[in-house]
Design a protein around this motif. Sequence first.
Motif, short mmCIF file in Angstrom:
data_model
loop_
_atom_site.label_atom_id
_atom_site.label_comp_id
_atom_site.label_asym_id
_atom_site.label_seq_id
_atom_site.Cartn_x
_atom_site.Cartn_y
_atom_site.Cartn_z
N CYS A 56 0.82 -1.21 0.00
CA CYS A 56 0.00 0.00 0.00
C CYS A 56 0.86 1.27 0.00
O CYS A 56 2.00 1.27 0.49
CB CYS A 56 -0.91 0.02 1.23
SG CYS A 56 -2.44 -0.91 1.00
N GLU A 57 0.32 2.35 -0.56
CA GLU A 57 0.99 3.65 -0.53
C GLU A 57 1.25 4.04 0.93
O GLU A 57 0.39 3.85 1.80
CB GLU A 57 0.12 4.72 -1.21
CG GLU A 57 0.83 6.05 -1.33
CD GLU A 57 0.17 7.00 -2.33
OE1 GLU A 57 -1.05 6.89 -2.51
OE2 GLU A 57 0.90 7.83 -2.92
N GLY A 58 2.45 4.59 1.18
CA GLY A 58 2.82 4.96 2.54
C GLY A 58 3.75 3.94 3.17
O GLY A 58 4.44 4.23 4.14
N ASN A 59 3.78 2.73 2.61
CA ASN A 59 4.63 1.66 3.17
C ASN A 59 5.81 1.36 2.25
O ASN A 59 6.29 0.23 2.22
CB ASN A 59 3.80 0.41 3.39
CG ASN A 59 2.67 0.64 4.37
OD1 ASN A 59 2.75 1.55 5.21
ND2 ASN A 59 1.61 -0.14 4.26
N GLU A 60 6.29 2.39 1.52
CA GLU A 60 7.35 2.18 0.54
C GLU A 60 8.64 1.63 1.17
O GLU A 60 9.42 0.96 0.50
CB GLU A 60 7.66 3.49 -0.21
CG GLU A 60 6.57 3.97 -1.14
CD GLU A 60 5.38 4.60 -0.42
OE1 GLU A 60 5.51 4.92 0.79
OE2 GLU A 60 4.32 4.76 -1.04
N ASP A 61 8.84 1.93 2.48
CA ASP A 61 10.06 1.44 3.13
C ASP A 61 9.95 -0.04 3.53
O ASP A 61 10.90 -0.62 4.03
CB ASP A 61 10.39 2.29 4.35
CG ASP A 61 9.27 2.28 5.38
OD1 ASP A 61 8.09 2.09 4.97
OD2 ASP A 61 9.55 2.42 6.58
N LYS A 62 8.79 -0.64 3.32
CA LYS A 62 8.61 -2.05 3.68
C LYS A 62 8.91 -2.99 2.51
O LYS A 62 8.84 -4.21 2.64
CB LYS A 62 7.17 -2.30 4.17
CG LYS A 62 6.82 -1.54 5.46
CD LYS A 62 7.78 -1.89 6.59
CE LYS A 62 7.37 -1.26 7.91
NZ LYS A 62 7.38 0.25 7.83
#
Lengths: 250, 250
Positions: free
Chosen positions: A42-48
Amino acid sequence: MPELRKDPVLGRWVIISTERGRRPSDFKPEERSSTGGFCPLCEGNEDKTPPEVLAFRNNGTPPNTQGWSLRVVPNKFPALRIEGDLNREGDGVYDKMTGIGAHEVVIETPLHHETLATLPLEAVENVLRAYRERIVDLRRDRRFQYVLVFKNHGQAAGASLEHSHSQIIALPIVPKRVKEEIEGAKNYFNYKDRCVFCDIISQELNQRKRIIAENSGFVSVAPFASNFPFESWVLPKTYHPNFGFMEPFA
Amino acid sequence: MPELRKDPVLGRWVIISTERGRRPSDFKPEERSSTGGFCPLCEGNEDKTPPEVLAFRNNGTPPNTQGWSLRVVPNKFPALRIEGDLNREGDGVYDKMTGIGAHEVVIETPLHHETLATLPLEAVENVLRAYRERIVDLRRDRRFQYVLVFKNHGQAAGASLEHSHSQIIALPIVPKRVKEEIEGAKNYFNYKDRCVFCDIISQELNQRKRIIAENSGFVSVAPFASNFPFESWVLPKTYHPNFGFMEPFA
């Protein structure tokens, strides 16, 4: 480290990848609905996810931040490893090679509950454009012989995450099934001096019995010898040997 | 009437059998447990199946009555029809033939809730003996080129009835996968002057890394290049080209 092993009778290569058993799943056994927990796509979890190798972004947004409509990232639990040399080895009657390859995830939308079927047309075009760009890029790696794009929709099809995505795998071998397709098309050409796919397209357009959809560039047909219900082929009307060489069609 | 159709690129024959969509099912969609309704394979319901072609029975019991430990009956919803001539026909680029073949059901036990895993040893032996007897009998029909035995256990594997059974299909063609196995074994023999299966057995018995079980007649191994988890092969230690030719092993 994953491994490629050759079936000594059939000559088919198989990926043996024990690590992939440990990947996360949205789907509990014995249950068909999602768990509704945290989603790394999901958008916002790019660091995952691992850092993106391709993204379509709003102007000015830096890589691996919000503001994208599509991202391509390496699979965190890859079936094949990108790092290392391709080593081939025998063990008596058996043959194997190191499991070198690329395994990428195309995150088709920033929104968790959209699917290819609900996305606007230009978003679907972007998915196809991303496939082509990644194929062209992966072909440059001389260790790879074949690039495969596939999409599992839903748990029954093998998807482990609910968020709409497809996968791209680059392989150090040509899959047996693809070799057979090339071989079959070659045999047909040797006998008839004609391309088998051109002959199929011409007969289908003539008979109009199995056409699902058609426009000036493409025709979609239910194949004469389907292997499964609802199987469909999308064929370009003008001769194209490789999806990676295609130009966007207006 | 079912039909066999040839994929013009791969050269593989596919059974097109629309009637089979109408067969009954113990399993409702979206549900994994059985419905517990009427079962045509249970003892006492012999008149609900086509007449038996083979049965192991208590002395003196007449065919198609109670008193059996195993029955083989034609499939009521066959993928291929036993009646008729084998006609081959072309349609432009496509080839087809009439869907002639046999499709039988081996009812492995009279009891609804037994499975192969819970049956006594002699009942399992009888299942294997029934396979052999039916293969030997079906080989006499000159229209058939290949006899296939398979068993779907549970709904996820494709079983539509819960009662423990397996299926036998006689085909007017040799499946592509089997042709490839024969071709692969031939190529190996041409190069090495040795049987590839004998070489596999000898290496596995030597390395003892992938052996699941072994007795004086057979060895079971997890294949070097497995296609799916828990795949296992059962190989006769003495050279046997055909299951139908085997003698019961003491």
